[in-house]
Design a protein around this motif. Structure first.
Motif, short mmCIF file in Angstrom:
data_model
loop_
_atom_site.label_atom_id
_atom_site.label_comp_id
_atom_site.label_asym_id
_atom_site.label_seq_id
_atom_site.Cartn_x
_atom_site.Cartn_y
_atom_site.Cartn_z
N VAL A 220 0.81 -1.20 0.00
CA VAL A 220 0.00 0.00 0.00
C VAL A 220 0.86 1.27 0.00
N ALA A 221 1.98 1.28 0.70
CA ALA A 221 2.81 2.49 0.73
C ALA A 221 3.35 2.81 -0.66
N ALA A 222 3.84 1.78 -1.37
CA ALA A 222 4.33 2.00 -2.74
C ALA A 222 3.20 2.41 -3.67
N ALA A 223 2.03 1.78 -3.50
CA ALA A 223 0.88 2.11 -4.35
C ALA A 223 0.44 3.55 -4.13
N LEU A 224 0.47 4.00 -2.88
CA LEU A 224 0.07 5.37 -2.57
C LEU A 224 1.04 6.37 -3.19
N THR A 225 2.33 6.08 -3.18
CA THR A 225 3.32 6.95 -3.81
C THR A 225 3.02 7.09 -5.30
N ILE A 226 2.79 5.97 -5.96
CA ILE A 226 2.47 5.99 -7.39
C ILE A 226 1.18 6.77 -7.63
N GLY A 227 0.18 6.51 -6.81
CA GLY A 227 -1.12 7.16 -7.00
C GLY A 227 -1.07 8.65 -6.81
N LEU A 228 -0.42 9.12 -5.76
CA LEU A 228 -0.36 10.55 -5.50
C LEU A 228 0.44 11.27 -6.57
N ASP A 229 1.50 10.62 -7.08
CA ASP A 229 2.28 11.24 -8.15
C ASP A 229 1.46 11.34 -9.44
N ALA A 230 0.67 10.31 -9.72
CA ALA A 230 -0.09 10.27 -10.98
C ALA A 230 -1.34 11.13 -10.95
N LEU A 231 -1.82 11.47 -9.76
CA LEU A 231 -3.07 12.19 -9.62
C LEU A 231 -2.89 13.66 -9.93
N CYS A 232 -3.83 14.23 -10.66
CA CYS A 232 -3.79 15.67 -10.93
C CYS A 232 -4.26 16.45 -9.71
N ASN A 233 -3.95 17.72 -9.67
CA ASN A 233 -4.42 18.58 -8.59
C ASN A 233 -5.94 18.63 -8.62
N GLY A 234 -6.54 18.37 -7.47
CA GLY A 234 -8.00 18.34 -7.39
C GLY A 234 -8.62 17.00 -7.73
N GLY A 235 -7.79 15.96 -7.90
CA GLY A 235 -8.28 14.64 -8.29
C GLY A 235 -8.86 13.84 -7.14
N ILE A 236 -9.37 12.64 -7.48
CA ILE A 236 -10.00 11.74 -6.52
C ILE A 236 -9.08 10.54 -6.28
N LEU A 237 -8.82 10.23 -5.01
CA LEU A 237 -8.10 9.03 -4.62
C LEU A 237 -9.09 8.08 -3.96
N HIS A 238 -9.29 6.89 -4.56
CA HIS A 238 -10.25 5.93 -4.02
C HIS A 238 -9.49 4.75 -3.42
N LEU A 239 -9.79 4.45 -2.16
CA LEU A 239 -9.14 3.36 -1.42
C LEU A 239 -9.97 2.10 -1.58
N PHE A 240 -9.47 1.15 -2.35
CA PHE A 240 -10.19 -0.09 -2.64
C PHE A 240 -9.54 -1.26 -1.90
N GLY A 241 -8.25 -1.44 -2.05
CA GLY A 241 -7.56 -2.58 -1.45
C GLY A 241 -7.42 -2.44 0.06
N GLY A 242 -7.03 -3.54 0.69
CA GLY A 242 -6.91 -3.56 2.14
C GLY A 242 -5.82 -2.64 2.66
N LEU A 243 -6.04 -2.14 3.86
CA LEU A 243 -5.08 -1.26 4.52
C LEU A 243 -4.78 -1.80 5.91
#
Length: 351
Positions: A220-243
């Motif tokens: 999840v930590a690696a996935a979050l890094t990838i996701g936040l980098d890829a997300l545009c300003n004002g975008g949506i981050l959806h948490l689907f997998g286990g935490l």
């Protein structure tokens, strides 16, 4: 066969189960004793059980769930009831929605699950039993619960935004189902890119208005890094997998990601639907998430699987009998795994 109020289609005194060892490791095929049904309980005969990412995490020792027999995805036949009032359920083909709107997931986690010839649905879980349409093939039925969770994800995103370009971080069953089915729920979606947590050189920074994290818990930590980098300003981050419980990340100071995901559980929508946050890099993001789905969405998923079997069947990488499945799981829990696959089905129909 009648015994008091107990009504059964079989007189079997024992059955075979994939029993996991203490700690971690692949399961072994063992004979276990007859299940005792109390009033309101069902004893069900497994047709096919699916193996999901959570099951692999438990076998690898990443999670500490106590069930000796795993499995919450699959399709089964009700074979024994403990009250004449439930006799109409005998012979019904069913799935079990593992995630209630409140309370923990139990089947295959704290209660022994479906990776055995017969399993018990206790009375308190009767509300999670979902009849399977007669036209749904048994192999495709193991995709019903994960597909229903994908449809639930799409329904939430549709309420909070109009996603257009979506990145799914996680290449397993959920990532592939998002690629296939997200657009059926969100008509605004034009592109779904699926990536793992390695080999992401082609993923553009700030190029996606929506990112869905569907990787395994340990990534999840690696996935979050990838996701936040890829997300545009004002975008949506959806948490689907286990935490991990109470999971937090320094890039999102003060944000309890586990709590946000748990708001929408088992098809029950919580409030607020999104959490407005700002990353350390001053990027504005809206965070939402969910766990599981409703029974109605499981039914909807079953109907979609029935209507488009050729679309979904390529995800069924391996369909194995229990002995072959154990060999496959032994390879999968090795370090590194011998080979990757999208979906493994354990077929009990000839056993």
């Amino acid at each position: 066969m009648f015994s008091g109020d107990r009504i059964s289609l079989t007189g079997s005194n024992s059955h075979l189960a994939l029993v996991r060892p203490p700690g971690k490791g692949a399961p072994r095929l063992e004979r276990v004793g007859k299940l005792a049904a109390l009033p309101g309980d069902f004893v069900c005969r497994t047709l096919i059980a699916g193996v999901c990412g959570t099951d692999l995490q438990i076998l690898r020792g990443v999670r500490e769930d106590p069930a000796r027999v795993l499995g919450h995805e699959g399709v089964a036949v009700v074979e024994e009831v403990a009250a004449k009032a439930d006799q109409h359920w005998l012979g019904a083909t069913i799935a079990v929605n593992p995630t209630p709107g409140c309370g923990p997931v139990e089947l295959g986690h704290t209660l022994d699950g479906m990776m055995q010839q017969r399993f018990l649905v206790p009375a308190r879980w009767r509300s999670q039993v979902v009849p399977s349409p007669t036209e749904l093939a048994a192999d495709l039925a193991i995709l019903a619960e994960p597909l229903a969770s994908v449809l639930t994800c799409g329904g939430i995103l549709k309420q909070v935004a109009e996603p257009i370009r979506v990145l799914a971080v996680g290449q397993g069953t959920i990532g592939q189902l998002l690629r296939i089915a997200l657009g059926t729920v969100c008509a605004s979606v034009r592109d779904v890119v699926v990536t793992g947590t390695k080999g992401t050189a082609g993923i553009e920074h700030g190029a996606f208005d929506t990112v869905i994290l569907c990787s395994s818990r340990q990534d999840v930590a690696a996935a979050l890094t990838i996701g936040l980098d890829a997300l545009c300003n004002g975008g949506i981050l959806h948490l689907f997998g286990g935490l991990p419980s109470e999971f937090r990340d320094p890039r999102l100071p003060g944000v309890n990601l586990s709590e946000i995901r748990a708001r929408n559980t088992g098809g029950r929508v919580g409030w607020p639907l999104t959490e407005q946050c700002q990353t350390i890099g001053q990027k504005r993001v809206s965070i939402t998430g969910h766990r599981g789905c409703s029974n109605a969405t499981v039914t909807r998923a079953m109907l979609d699987l029935s209507a488009r079997p050729d679309t979904y069947r390529p995800l069924l990488t391996i369909m194995a009998d229990p002995e072959e499945a154990i060999r496959t799981l032994r390879d999968a829990v090795g370090n590194p795994p011998v080979r990757s696959w999208t979906k493994l089905g354990i077929d009990f129909r000839r056993w």
